[in-house]
Write a protein that holds these residues in place. Structure first.
Motif, PDB file in Angstrom:
ATOM      1  N   THR A  23       1.629   0.645  -0.543  1.00 27.98           N
ATOM      2  CA  THR A  23       0.386  -0.024  -0.929  1.00 27.98           C
ATOM      3  C   THR A  23      -0.159  -0.839   0.239  1.00 27.98           C
ATOM      4  OG1 THR A  23       1.136  -0.128  -3.221  1.00 27.98           O
ATOM      5  CG2 THR A  23      -0.679  -1.592  -2.602  1.00 27.98           C
ATOM      6  N   ARG A  49      -1.537   1.548   2.898  1.00 29.13           N
ATOM      7  CA  ARG A  49      -2.870   2.058   2.534  1.00 29.13           C
ATOM      8  C   ARG A  49      -3.939   0.997   2.763  1.00 29.13           C
ATOM      9  NH1 ARG A  49      -0.279   4.701  -1.526  1.00 29.13           N
ATOM     10  NH2 ARG A  49      -0.611   3.048  -3.031  1.00 29.13           N
ATOM     11  N   LYS A  50      -3.628  -0.246   2.426  1.00 33.72           N
ATOM     12  CA  LYS A  50      -4.573  -1.357   2.628  1.00 33.72           C
ATOM     13  C   LYS A  50      -4.883  -1.523   4.119  1.00 33.72           C
ATOM     14  CE  LYS A  50      -4.812  -6.383   2.015  1.00 33.72           C
ATOM     15  NZ  LYS A  50      -4.641  -6.792   3.402  1.00 33.72           N
TER      16      LYS A  50
END
Length: 136
Positions: free
Chosen positions: A68, A71-72
């Motif tokens: 996560t 991806r950020k």
């Protein structure tokens, strides 16, 4: 002409890349292509004392990292290059089409700008050409 905004963007790119790479590295080579409604970014880095580069898309497969967060960070990287592309427009400079961003582990940065329209060339062909030129 480099502006203060551009300098801030380049530094933010460096910070994001450092955060994305989960091991010590010697050099990062990044390709970014941005135009209205399209952007593509990928990078390779050379781990310390390694001859083979690691492809950015392989990081999440090879390392046990927070996907996560990764991806950020990737999204932030895209936003940086879109801001840079817009900064070229704002400054009435020739419109940037592509950019190679090279960073070494001493903090030295080199930028190679591309201005030619490459929108008709396939992504694979562009990547093959770029890799042949920069990954030697």
């Amino acid at each position: 002409m480099e502006t203060k905004n551009m300098e801030v963007i380049y530094q933010k790119v460096a910070n994001i890349l450092v955060e994305m790479i989960p091991e010590e590295w010697e050099k990062i080579l990044l390709y970014a292509e941005v135009r209205e409604g399209f952007s593509q970014i990928y990078f390779y880095y050379y781990p310390i004392n390694q001859k083979q580069p690691v492809y950015s898309l392989d990081i999440v497969d090879v390392f046990n990292i927070d996907k996560t967060l990764h991806r950020k960070l990737k999204q932030e990287l895209y936003e940086c290059f879109e801001k840079l592309w817009n900064e070229f427009k704002v400054q009435s400079q020739e419109q940037l089409a592509s950019l190679t961003y090279i960073l070494d582990n001493m903090g030295r940065m080199k930028l190679n700008y591309g201005y030619e329209d490459i929108s008709e060339i396939s992504s694979e062909e562009k990547q093959d050409k770029w890799e042949a030129e920069y990954l030697v």
